[in-house]
Write a protein that holds these residues in place. Sequence first.
Motif, short mmCIF file in Angstrom:
data_model
loop_
_atom_site.label_atom_id
_atom_site.label_comp_id
_atom_site.label_asym_id
_atom_site.label_seq_id
_atom_site.Cartn_x
_atom_site.Cartn_y
_atom_site.Cartn_z
N ALA A 1 -5.54 -9.61 -10.21
CA ALA A 1 -5.99 -10.98 -10.11
C ALA A 1 -4.92 -11.91 -9.58
CB ALA A 1 -6.34 -11.66 -11.67
N MET A 2 -3.71 -11.66 -9.97
CA MET A 2 -2.46 -12.57 -9.28
C MET A 2 -2.44 -12.12 -7.87
SD MET A 2 1.55 -12.12 -9.82
CE MET A 2 1.46 -12.15 -11.50
N LEU A 3 -2.56 -10.69 -7.36
CA LEU A 3 -2.48 -10.11 -5.86
C LEU A 3 -3.72 -10.87 -5.34
CD1 LEU A 3 -0.85 -8.63 -4.06
CD2 LEU A 3 -1.90 -6.82 -4.72
N ASN A 4 -5.05 -10.70 -5.84
CA ASN A 4 -6.13 -11.35 -5.22
C ASN A 4 -6.14 -12.84 -4.84
OD1 ASN A 4 -8.53 -10.62 -4.08
ND2 ASN A 4 -9.65 -10.91 -5.94
N ASP A 5 -5.45 -13.58 -5.88
CA ASP A 5 -5.30 -15.01 -5.52
C ASP A 5 -4.26 -15.22 -4.50
OD1 ASP A 5 -6.93 -15.61 -7.54
OD2 ASP A 5 -5.29 -15.95 -9.10
N GLN B 1 6.58 -13.74 -6.92
CA GLN B 1 7.67 -13.84 -5.93
C GLN B 1 8.16 -12.80 -5.12
OE1 GLN B 1 9.04 -17.00 -5.05
NE2 GLN B 1 9.43 -15.85 -3.12
N LEU B 2 8.07 -11.39 -6.04
CA LEU B 2 8.12 -10.25 -5.12
C LEU B 2 6.98 -10.06 -4.09
CD1 LEU B 2 9.44 -7.32 -4.70
CD2 LEU B 2 8.12 -6.79 -6.78
N LEU B 3 5.72 -10.30 -4.57
CA LEU B 3 4.55 -10.13 -3.92
C LEU B 3 4.26 -11.26 -2.86
CD1 LEU B 3 2.01 -9.39 -7.06
CD2 LEU B 3 3.04 -7.67 -5.28
N VAL B 4 4.79 -12.23 -2.99
CA VAL B 4 4.95 -13.21 -1.95
C VAL B 4 5.78 -12.82 -0.62
CG1 VAL B 4 5.71 -15.56 -1.29
CG2 VAL B 4 4.23 -15.37 -3.33
N ASN B 5 7.13 -12.07 -1.20
CA ASN B 5 7.93 -11.80 -0.48
C ASN B 5 7.24 -10.49 0.57
OD1 ASN B 5 9.85 -13.82 -0.78
ND2 ASN B 5 11.02 -12.29 -2.16
N LEU B 6 6.73 -9.43 -0.09
CA LEU B 6 6.09 -8.33 0.41
C LEU B 6 5.31 -8.74 1.54
CD1 LEU B 6 6.21 -5.99 -2.35
CD2 LEU B 6 7.65 -5.83 -0.53
N LEU B 7 4.12 -9.70 1.10
CA LEU B 7 2.99 -10.02 1.88
C LEU B 7 3.61 -10.89 3.12
CD1 LEU B 7 -0.08 -9.68 2.57
CD2 LEU B 7 -0.25 -11.62 0.99
N SER B 8 4.42 -11.66 2.80
CA SER B 8 4.77 -12.47 4.05
C SER B 8 5.56 -11.96 5.01
CB SER B 8 5.55 -13.89 3.38
OG SER B 8 6.78 -13.57 2.86
N ASN B 9 6.37 -11.06 4.41
CA ASN B 9 7.17 -10.28 5.56
C ASN B 9 6.07 -9.10 6.32
OD1 ASN B 9 9.52 -11.18 5.07
ND2 ASN B 9 10.06 -9.47 3.74
N ALA B 10 5.05 -8.81 5.69
CA ALA B 10 4.12 -7.74 6.30
C ALA B 10 3.36 -8.53 7.39
CB ALA B 10 3.20 -7.20 5.21
N LEU B 11 2.91 -9.89 7.03
CA LEU B 11 2.18 -10.77 8.09
C LEU B 11 3.31 -11.35 9.18
CD1 LEU B 11 0.25 -12.97 5.48
CD2 LEU B 11 -0.83 -11.31 7.10
N LYS B 12 4.49 -11.55 8.80
CA LYS B 12 5.47 -12.24 9.79
C LYS B 12 5.58 -11.12 10.95
CE LYS B 12 10.14 -13.90 9.94
NZ LYS B 12 11.51 -14.22 9.12
#
Length: 82
Positions: free
Chosen positions: A3-7, A40-51
Amino acid sequence: ISAMLNDLVGDMEMLSHAKTIRKNFEDSATIFADELLVRQLLVNLLSNALKYAIEASTIEIDLWTEKSNCVITFKNTCDYIS
């Protein structure tokens, strides 16, 4: 955690700039950890993947359980990063 990752994916999709995010989540994945640190870990991973992905590429996020472990992978489907 699913649910957290989906959000998080929902929040980040508007910042994806012509990149697609494909999700494959196991709904029953649960972890016992500090929610803020995991987010915060998931935000960093996803934002780097997109960046670092080129335009029109797809970021695949898989989430599943394996024995007593929760496994999350982020994969860029293009041939290279920008």
